[in-house]
Design a protein around this motif. Structure first.
Motif, PDB file in Angstrom:
ATOM      1  N   SER A   1       1.199  -1.500   0.136  1.00 34.02           N
ATOM      2  CA  SER A   1      -0.036  -0.148  -0.661  1.00 34.02           C
ATOM      3  C   SER A   1       0.948   1.196   0.485  1.00 34.02           C
ATOM      4  N   ALA A   2       1.805   1.223   0.526  1.00 35.87           N
ATOM      5  CA  ALA A   2       3.158   2.228   0.892  1.00 35.87           C
ATOM      6  C   ALA A   2       3.453   2.449  -1.428  1.00 35.87           C
ATOM      7  N   ARG A   3       3.750   1.677  -1.815  1.00 38.61           N
ATOM      8  CA  ARG A   3       4.353   2.083  -3.208  1.00 38.61           C
ATOM      9  C   ARG A   3       2.685   2.458  -3.617  1.00 38.61           C
ATOM     10  N   LEU A   4       2.020   1.957  -3.239  1.00 36.78           N
ATOM     11  CA  LEU A   4       0.449   2.641  -4.336  1.00 36.78           C
ATOM     12  C   LEU A   4       0.445   4.213  -3.950  1.00 36.78           C
ATOM     13  N   ILE A   5       0.414   4.165  -2.679  1.00 36.62           N
ATOM     14  CA  ILE A   5       0.399   5.622  -2.529  1.00 36.62           C
ATOM     15  C   ILE A   5       1.164   6.615  -2.756  1.00 36.62           C
ATOM     16  N   ALA A   6       2.732   6.166  -2.953  1.00 39.00           N
ATOM     17  CA  ALA A   6       3.407   6.940  -3.325  1.00 39.00           C
ATOM     18  C   ALA A   6       3.601   6.995  -5.140  1.00 39.00           C
ATOM     19  N   ARG A   7       3.662   5.811  -5.174  1.00 35.43           N
ATOM     20  CA  ARG A   7       3.554   5.971  -7.103  1.00 35.43           C
ATOM     21  C   ARG A   7       1.988   7.507  -7.072  1.00 35.43           C
ATOM     22  N   SER A   8       0.413   7.103  -5.929  1.00 31.56           N
ATOM     23  CA  SER A   8      -0.328   8.168  -7.098  1.00 31.56           C
ATOM     24  C   SER A   8      -0.067   9.179  -6.490  1.00 31.56           C
ATOM     25  N   HIS A   9       0.931   9.222  -5.930  1.00 29.46           N
ATOM     26  CA  HIS A   9       0.920  11.446  -5.939  1.00 29.46           C
ATOM     27  C   HIS A   9       2.542  11.050  -6.931  1.00 29.46           C
ATOM     28  N   GLY A  10       2.535  10.907  -7.405  1.00 30.39           N
ATOM     29  CA  GLY A  10       3.987  11.225  -8.652  1.00 30.39           C
ATOM     30  C   GLY A  10       5.184  10.891  -8.241  1.00 30.39           C
ATOM     31  N   GLY A  11       5.138  10.204  -6.917  1.00 32.79           N
ATOM     32  CA  GLY A  11       6.392   9.541  -6.510  1.00 32.79           C
ATOM     33  C   GLY A  11       6.286   8.004  -6.571  1.00 32.79           C
ATOM     34  N   ASP A  12       7.508   7.713  -5.804  1.00 32.69           N
ATOM     35  CA  ASP A  12       7.749   6.696  -6.064  1.00 32.69           C
ATOM     36  C   ASP A  12       8.447   6.207  -4.325  1.00 32.69           C
ATOM     37  N   ILE A  13       9.144   4.230  -4.568  1.00 34.23           N
ATOM     38  CA  ILE A  13       9.276   4.096  -3.487  1.00 34.23           C
ATOM     39  C   ILE A  13      10.312   2.708  -3.655  1.00 34.23           C
ATOM     40  N   ASP A  14      11.703   2.590  -3.047  1.00 32.10           N
ATOM     41  CA  ASP A  14      12.660   1.819  -2.713  1.00 32.10           C
ATOM     42  C   ASP A  14      13.372   1.301  -1.809  1.00 32.10           C
ATOM     43  N   PHE A  15      14.057   0.585  -1.602  1.00 34.65           N
ATOM     44  CA  PHE A  15      14.881   0.012  -0.350  1.00 34.65           C
ATOM     45  C   PHE A  15      16.339  -0.478  -0.260  1.00 34.65           C
ATOM     46  N   CYS A  16      17.553  -0.660   0.237  1.00 30.02           N
ATOM     47  CA  CYS A  16      18.766  -2.005   0.290  1.00 30.02           C
ATOM     48  C   CYS A  16      18.432  -1.798   1.781  1.00 30.02           C
ATOM     49  N   THR A  17      18.805  -3.029   2.152  1.00 31.55           N
ATOM     50  CA  THR A  17      19.233  -3.372   2.960  1.00 31.55           C
ATOM     51  C   THR A  17      20.861  -4.236   3.093  1.00 31.55           C
TER      52      THR A  17
END
Length: 198
Positions: free
Chosen positions: A153-169
């Protein structure tokens, strides 16, 4: 009566939020951005997570443009406050669940000319078996509770705002989950709808 009213409000919010996520996934969601103070969202999340942090002896630090974030510092941004708060709550909850006891979680915000970058760091490590599907639906590992929809859901919300999400570990540096959000999501949407079809 007060408890019943509050429970009803929470249930209505959950239903509306689920409908929003469905529309985001289908590509039919209409963003309704407004100006709000991100600082207020962060301080509310600090209060909401106090019990979990106390249980695991976790420290929570906020930074803005590489400086400690004071409670009197406003961070005005454009977006949907409720959905952005839900997104950050999911990511912060995940970070607390993954963080080792007696460790620190850091939320670092950098503001640039056209976008804002939010990095949430903890010293836990994402299990290798779920790294490739970290943002997919129902992805979870080692939890007795939860639906595995938080990062999805976090990715859906970020992309609905025209943004994006990623991670590294990694074992030595822990996990960074970062979100980028445009400062003007309406302009971003207009650009997407007016670009010629290739």
């Amino acid at each position: 009566a007060g408890h019943i009213l509050e429970s009803g409000r929470r249930m209505l919010h959950m239903i509306n939020h689920s409908l929003d996520l469905y529309k985001m996934e289908e590509g039919t969601y209409q963003l309704r951005p407004e100006s709000f103070d991100l600082q207020e969202v962060l301080q509310q999340l600090r209060q909401e997570t106090s019990r979990t942090r106390k249980y695991k002896d976790l420290q929570l630090s906020f930074f803005f443009n590489s400086q400690p974030l004071g409670e009197d510092r406003k961070i005005p941004i454009m977006g949907e406050k409720t959905n952005i708060q839900s997104m950050l709550a999911n990511l912060l909850t995940n970070a607390m669940e993954a963080a080792p006891e007696n460790s620190r979680i850091t939320v670092s915000i950098q503001q640039y000319a056209d976008y804002i970058h939010i990095d949430i760091h903890n010293y836990g490590t994402v299990p290798e078996e779920i790294r490739e599907k970290f943002f997919e639906r129902y992805t979870t590992s080692g939890k007795t509770k939860g639906t595995g929809l938080g990062t999805f859901s976090a990715r859906l919300i970020a992309r609905s705002h025209g943004g994006d999400i990623d991670f590294c570990t990694s074992e030595d540096k822990g996990t960074h989950v970062w979100v980028t959000l445009p400062l003007h999501p309406v302009d971003n949407q207009l650009k997407q709808t007016t670009d010629p079809v290739q």
